[in-house]
Scaffold this motif. Sequence first.
Motif, PDB file in Angstrom:
ATOM      1  N   THR A 237       0.978  -1.153   0.041  1.00  0.00           N
ATOM      2  CA  THR A 237      -0.136   0.022  -0.139  1.00  0.00           C
ATOM      3  C   THR A 237       0.942   1.157   0.088  1.00  0.00           C
ATOM      4  O   THR A 237       1.606   1.472   0.898  1.00  0.00           O
ATOM      5  N   VAL A 238       0.695   2.304  -0.970  1.00  0.00           N
ATOM      6  CA  VAL A 238       1.558   3.550  -1.180  1.00  0.00           C
ATOM      7  C   VAL A 238       0.560   4.466  -0.852  1.00  0.00           C
ATOM      8  O   VAL A 238      -0.762   4.583  -1.468  1.00  0.00           O
ATOM      9  N   ARG A 239       1.021   5.375  -0.061  1.00  0.00           N
ATOM     10  CA  ARG A 239      -0.050   6.559   0.121  1.00  0.00           C
ATOM     11  C   ARG A 239       0.940   7.706   0.149  1.00  0.00           C
ATOM     12  O   ARG A 239       2.066   7.843   0.942  1.00  0.00           O
ATOM     13  N   ASP A 240       0.311   8.781  -0.586  1.00  0.00           N
ATOM     14  CA  ASP A 240       1.164  10.018  -0.641  1.00  0.00           C
ATOM     15  C   ASP A 240       2.546   9.718  -0.920  1.00  0.00           C
ATOM     16  O   ASP A 240       3.645  10.551  -0.633  1.00  0.00           O
ATOM     17  N   GLY A 241       2.782   8.706  -1.668  1.00  0.00           N
ATOM     18  CA  GLY A 241       4.353   8.446  -2.443  1.00  0.00           C
ATOM     19  C   GLY A 241       5.003   7.581  -1.634  1.00  0.00           C
ATOM     20  O   GLY A 241       6.249   7.662  -2.021  1.00  0.00           O
ATOM     21  N   ARG A 242       4.446   7.148  -0.499  1.00  0.00           N
ATOM     22  CA  ARG A 242       5.510   6.049   0.477  1.00  0.00           C
ATOM     23  C   ARG A 242       4.703   4.961   0.563  1.00  0.00           C
ATOM     24  O   ARG A 242       3.646   4.930   0.910  1.00  0.00           O
ATOM     25  N   VAL A 243       5.455   4.059   0.802  1.00  0.00           N
ATOM     26  CA  VAL A 243       5.056   2.744   1.281  1.00  0.00           C
ATOM     27  C   VAL A 243       4.661   2.773   2.617  1.00  0.00           C
ATOM     28  O   VAL A 243       5.236   3.050   3.697  1.00  0.00           O
ATOM     29  N   THR A 260      -2.545   3.989  -3.520  1.00  0.00           N
ATOM     30  CA  THR A 260      -2.637   3.192  -4.603  1.00  0.00           C
ATOM     31  C   THR A 260      -2.048   1.811  -3.799  1.00  0.00           C
ATOM     32  O   THR A 260      -1.121   1.937  -3.032  1.00  0.00           O
ATOM     33  N   VAL A 261      -2.927   0.720  -4.018  1.00  0.00           N
ATOM     34  CA  VAL A 261      -2.473  -0.726  -3.540  1.00  0.00           C
ATOM     35  C   VAL A 261      -1.958  -1.387  -4.770  1.00  0.00           C
ATOM     36  O   VAL A 261      -2.378  -1.483  -5.936  1.00  0.00           O
ATOM     37  N   LEU A 262      -0.793  -1.804  -4.703  1.00  0.00           N
ATOM     38  CA  LEU A 262      -0.017  -2.757  -5.602  1.00  0.00           C
ATOM     39  C   LEU A 262      -0.038  -4.257  -5.328  1.00  0.00           C
ATOM     40  O   LEU A 262       0.157  -4.329  -4.123  1.00  0.00           O
ATOM     41  N   ALA A 280      10.122   5.389  -0.963  1.00  0.00           N
ATOM     42  CA  ALA A 280       9.608   6.211  -2.059  1.00  0.00           C
ATOM     43  C   ALA A 280       9.137   5.609  -3.469  1.00  0.00           C
ATOM     44  O   ALA A 280       9.658   4.760  -3.845  1.00  0.00           O
ATOM     45  N   VAL A 281       7.816   5.750  -3.739  1.00  0.00           N
ATOM     46  CA  VAL A 281       7.289   4.703  -4.871  1.00  0.00           C
ATOM     47  C   VAL A 281       6.425   5.856  -5.382  1.00  0.00           C
ATOM     48  O   VAL A 281       5.701   6.394  -4.992  1.00  0.00           O
ATOM     49  N   THR A 282       6.451   5.818  -6.861  1.00  0.00           N
ATOM     50  CA  THR A 282       5.846   6.711  -7.755  1.00  0.00           C
ATOM     51  C   THR A 282       5.208   5.680  -8.803  1.00  0.00           C
ATOM     52  O   THR A 282       5.724   4.849  -9.404  1.00  0.00           O
ATOM     53  N   VAL A 283       3.892   5.682  -8.859  1.00  0.00           N
ATOM     54  CA  VAL A 283       3.121   4.830  -9.670  1.00  0.00           C
ATOM     55  C   VAL A 283       2.430   5.833 -10.880  1.00  0.00           C
ATOM     56  O   VAL A 283       1.860   6.817 -10.459  1.00  0.00           O
ATOM     57  N   THR A 284       2.676   5.380 -12.031  1.00  0.00           N
ATOM     58  CA  THR A 284       2.046   6.253 -13.167  1.00  0.00           C
ATOM     59  C   THR A 284       1.144   5.319 -13.861  1.00  0.00           C
ATOM     60  O   THR A 284       1.609   4.168 -14.339  1.00  0.00           O
TER      61      THR A 284
END
Length: 412
Positions: A237-243, A260-262, A280-284
């Motif tokens: 689970t990523v919230r505001d760009g962080r796991v 975003t849930v990966l 830090a995670v960025t999803v596009t």
Amino acid sequence: MTRRRGRWAAGRAILTVVTAFGALAGAALAGAAPAGAVPEGRSIAPGVTYREFDVPAAAGTAHAHLLTVDLGNPHVRVGLLHPGAVAARATVSAMADAAKALAGVNGDFFDITETQHPGVDATGASVGPAVADGQVLKSAVPNGQRFGPALPPGTTTEDVVGVGTDHRARLDRLTLTGSVRTPAGTLPLRGLNQYALPQNSIGAYTARWGAASRARAVCGTDTDRGAGCTTDTYEVTVRDGRVVSAATAPGGGAIPADTTVLVGREEGARRLRGLAVGDAVTVTHTLTAASATVAYAFAVGGFPVLRGGEPLAGLDDTTSAVRTVVGFDGGGRRLLLLALDGATAYRLGLTIAEEAATMRSLGASDAFNLDGGGSSEMVTRDPGAPSVTVRNHPSGGAERPVANGVGVFETG
């Protein structure tokens, strides 16, 4: 069309108008009389007409309900009807009333049952891509994971019919383009809000998915929808760009707008296990069109049956069924929405090859098959009426909750 029945010739279909009058209000009842024939059609609103007629077919007479929409009229637009979440279902009449639509038909095939996966709930999510009001809702499941009749040769679950911001209808293919950027490198994203992920992949789930469980995402294979569910899974689970959290299996529940849930399966799960809380995670993600150069205001999945005035090769000319189809003329300015009646007298319907021939006889250059059977439905709103009326008779005897639909709206 590779074979033609002696009783049906493409391009020579005779459309016989029924002369009985009346209207079906509310949910339809199987076996009821036709829902009111309009020989010349009648205007629902400027640029939108409705009529019904008989279509002779190999299995017997089919009864068609037709909406004709002038997309060049500035007071009319076409859009996606949907229940507010990708993983949800509602009847066409409920979606049309909620959106204040003038008319509508059912849309894409969807995840309707999971009997082959005990303990896993059907999500109700559609098979193909979906775009509503210019916003991407989801991408397509693998071909082998789809529901519905066999795809015609050369078509895929990524095929769509849509209307661009130029108010022209077209057939196209929408492919997911996306990535997951992590401290260890960039990973490919191969799913967006879809009920089934490709093997060895990572998929993203956003607030648009809804609250349904994501467990179905890791069941089946790219070639077999009924194959078992893998246990080699991981969810981040990523919230505001962080796991912010991780789990060994897909979860459920509403996803906040900033989250975003990966979900990863097999190799995708292995790659996600390399992430730690705080990373830090960025999803596009976006849908890339194969041919259109303008953005889509609306798009829905299914499969093409008529292209450039010619039926696709290999269309099924054996299995007759109640069907829903959308077509348009060569300029994409006149849209045709057709739903067959499921009343007992007409329930055998048309083959897919006959469907294509019927749309061509109505002046369509291109046509696209949507979900059929008990899902086929058309609704229209009478002037001043607070709710829509179901015009055909759903073959199951009542409206079936579906994943989405095509709505016609009055603007300005």
